[in-house]
Design a protein around this motif. Structure first.
Motif, short mmCIF file in Angstrom:
data_model
loop_
_atom_site.label_atom_id
_atom_site.label_comp_id
_atom_site.label_asym_id
_atom_site.label_seq_id
_atom_site.Cartn_x
_atom_site.Cartn_y
_atom_site.Cartn_z
N ARG A 65 5.49 24.68 41.64
CA ARG A 65 4.33 25.24 40.93
C ARG A 65 4.74 26.48 40.12
NH1 ARG A 65 1.59 29.81 40.11
NH2 ARG A 65 1.66 30.34 42.32
N ASP A 66 5.01 27.59 40.79
CA ASP A 66 5.40 28.79 40.03
C ASP A 66 6.77 28.55 39.39
OD1 ASP A 66 4.91 31.34 39.06
OD2 ASP A 66 4.36 32.14 41.00
N GLU B 145 -4.84 37.96 42.71
CA GLU B 145 -3.84 38.05 41.65
C GLU B 145 -3.73 39.50 41.15
OE1 GLU B 145 -4.80 36.04 38.02
OE2 GLU B 145 -2.71 35.91 37.38
N PRO C 77 -0.07 39.20 46.05
CA PRO C 77 0.97 38.98 45.05
C PRO C 77 1.31 40.21 44.21
CG PRO C 77 -0.94 37.52 44.69
CD PRO C 77 -1.36 38.64 45.59
N THR D 289 2.16 40.07 41.00
CA THR D 289 2.16 39.08 39.91
C THR D 289 3.09 39.46 38.77
OG1 THR D 289 -0.11 38.63 40.51
CG2 THR D 289 0.58 37.88 38.33
N HIS E 9 3.95 37.54 47.80
CA HIS E 9 4.37 36.67 46.67
C HIS E 9 4.86 37.62 45.58
CE1 HIS E 9 3.47 33.19 43.76
NE2 HIS E 9 3.67 34.22 42.95
N HIS F 76 7.23 38.72 42.17
CA HIS F 76 7.99 38.32 40.98
C HIS F 76 9.12 39.30 40.76
CE1 HIS F 76 5.98 34.74 39.44
NE2 HIS F 76 4.98 35.16 40.18
N GLN G 223 -2.22 31.05 35.19
CA GLN G 223 -2.49 32.46 34.94
C GLN G 223 -3.10 32.73 33.57
OE1 GLN G 223 0.65 32.26 36.81
NE2 GLN G 223 0.33 33.74 38.43
#
Ligand code: KIV
Ligand code: ZN
Length: 517
Positions: A14-15, A147, A175, A177, A208, A210, A516
């Motif tokens: 997915r991501d 998010e 997250p 994000t 989560h 990034h 997103q």
């Protein structure tokens, strides 16, 4: 001593798929899902069901056959998205374990609420609660994500999480994000949330992260050290922009530094390198040689002092063993004399299922052709061969029929090519700066695609001079980016295959939503 387990939630499908050009076909997703199950991940986020009919179908199919991992679909906090996710995971709810999850999310930072959602705080809380309730109509396993939690106000985050837990969410994901955090404040944020949110002990806390500042793994581990018991991550750190936390680094840090974390995961680490190679082959994202755990040099000692130390006592310079993460397990599988049954059996062991006897026959013929050129065929060769096979079945617009390239000192490289374009054969020739350039020019004089070549890379699939070269090209056109791959013992032919594969993807892949946006 009974150690607590950290849940590994893999979002490669997915991501990870949100990386430019990493879009995967259903067959490719199925192969990765099988490998993730073998690897032992607890949760496979198989896609975003509302994004496209293709995403829905992939999740639905994966939910039907995966039994050892929970299969999850992402959903924005809207009734349509949540219901699509619920329908997509239905086959998983039919297994005895009822292992289907809905992961719903809404942004909670001011910048997102005001500019993207145009919703007030009250509206966001109400929608989040409603989304959890819709999800509970399909499964008891509901994850909620805030998010852009990294830039959300703490008081508001606490309010949202209080409300979604009261509504029945079972996992709360926090997250980063935009990849903005750094480890200490990220750990503190997790600790504060767990302290302040009501009934925090009734849910699993998840992180989560990034990798925009290169700290996704460090941030994830800081969250774990402060109470998170689920980490969302991807194979090779694939993901939106600079990627997500890399699964292999998170898992091996928890395993190698048990003295610090005193935690465990249920990952079978020997499946890490095979998973990394599979994802790299399928997405066309090469793994940098110095990448931790899965890079080609991760266990190579160059300096004489290090080599001497390792020979005398391995632990002088090694904190992990290469074989423990799956290096050197690329068993020599098949050769020229192997028959159809051996071929079929090895594919099965690799989790590759072909749709029909005809498909098996076609793949076997390609295998025989490869075995004529290359004496030893490894698992990686089979994956590359099958990637070609699935691609040629999936999208047949351009097919390579014939290629002749002349390259010699003092002469201008020249390529002559014949392609089948929608079943009609067309030939062309071109000169170029090198054999690959000449080949691409010859292809373009037939295809006239107007694409821009953004990246060209060659990697050897296994070692030795008779190894197959795996070529990746990244093509862009009108804002769309695709990666094309091709493998062959001849790298000019591999390059032509990769270029055509990219063009075919541009012709065939349907548009889909990014969650997103
Ligand atoms: O990065 C992010 O915030 C996400 C959410 C959908 C969890 O991917
Ligand atoms: Zn993300």
């Amino acid at each position: 001593m009974n150690q607590e387990q950290v849940i590994i939630f893999d979002t490669t499908l997915r991501d990870g798929e949100q990386s430019p050009g990493a879009a995967m076909t259903k067959e490719e997703k199925i192969r990765i899902a099988r490998q993730l199950e073998k690897l032992g991940v607890n949760v496979i986020e198989a896609g975003f069901a509302a994004a496209s009919p293709g995403d829905f179908d992939s999740i639905h199919t994966i939910a039907g056959f995966i039994t050892q991992s929970t299969v999850c679909s992402l959903a924005r906090a809207s009734e349509h998205d949540v219901r699509r996710a619920g329908e997509a995971i239905t086959p998983a709810m039919q297994h005895a374990e009822k292992n289907g999850r809905i992961h719903t999310f809404i942004a909670t930072s001011k910048i997102h609420m005001e500019n993207k959602l145009r919703m007030s705080e009250d509206q966001v809380v109400e929608r989040a609660v409603q989304a959890v309730k819709w999800a509970l109509e399909y499964t008891h396993d509901v994850e909620f994500s805030a998010e852009d939690a990294v830039r959300s106000e703490m008081d508001f985050l606490v309010r949202v999480f209080d409300a979604v837990i009261a509504a029945g969410a079972t996992t709360i994901n926090v997250p980063d994000t935009v990849g903005y955090s750094i480890p200490e404040p990220w750990g503190e944020r997790m600790a504060t949330l767990i302290k302040r949110v009501k009934n925090a002990d009734k849910v699993v806390w998840s992180t989560h992260c990034h990798n925009d500042l290169g700290m996704a793994v460090a941030n994830s581990l800081a969250a774990v050290a402060n109470g998170a018991r689920q980490v969302e991550c991807t194979i090779n750190g694939l993901g939106e922009r600079a990627g997500n936390a890399s699964l292999e680094e998170v898992v091996m840090a928890i395993k190698t530094r048990q003295d610090y974390f005193n935690l465990t995961t249920r990952i079978d680490a020997t499946q890490i390198v095979p998973a990394s190679k599979l994802v790299s082959t399928i997405t066309g994202y090469p793994v940098q040689p110095n990448k931790a755990i899965v890079g080609a040099n991760a266990f190579a000692h160059e300096s004489g002092i290090h080599q001497d130390g390792v020979l005398k006592h391995r632990e002088t310079y090694e904190i992990m063993r290469a074989e423990d993460v799956g290096w050197n397990t690329n068993k020599l599988t098949l050769g020229k004399l192997s028959g159809r049954n051996a071929f079929r059996t090895r594919l099965k062991e690799l989790g590759i299922e072909l749709s029909s006897e005809d498909a098996l026959n076609a793949a076997f013929a390609r295998f025989k052709a490869l075995a004529d050129k290359k004496s030893e065929i490894f698992d990686e060769d089979l994956h590359a061969l099958l990637s070609d096979e699935f691609d040629s079945v999936a999208s047949e617009h351009f097919k390579l029929v014939y290629l002749h390239v002349a390259s010699q000192t003092g002469e201008v490289p020249h390529a002559e090519i014949t392609l089948s374009a929608d079943g009609i054969e067309k030939s062309a020739q071109a000169d170029g700066g090198g054999p690959v350039d000449a080949t691409f020019k010859a292809i373009e004089s037939i295809a006239n695609s107007g694409v821009e070549l953004q990246l060209y890379s060659v990697n050897n699939i296994t070692s030795g001079t008779d190894a197959q070269g795996e070529v990746t090209v990244r093509l862009s056109k009108g804002g769309r980016i695709v990666n094309g791959q091709g493998a062959d013992t001849d790298i000019v032919i591999a390059s032509a295959k990769a270029y055509l594969n990219g063009l075919n993807k541009l012709y065939s892949k349907s548009e889909k939503l990014n969650p997103q946006l």
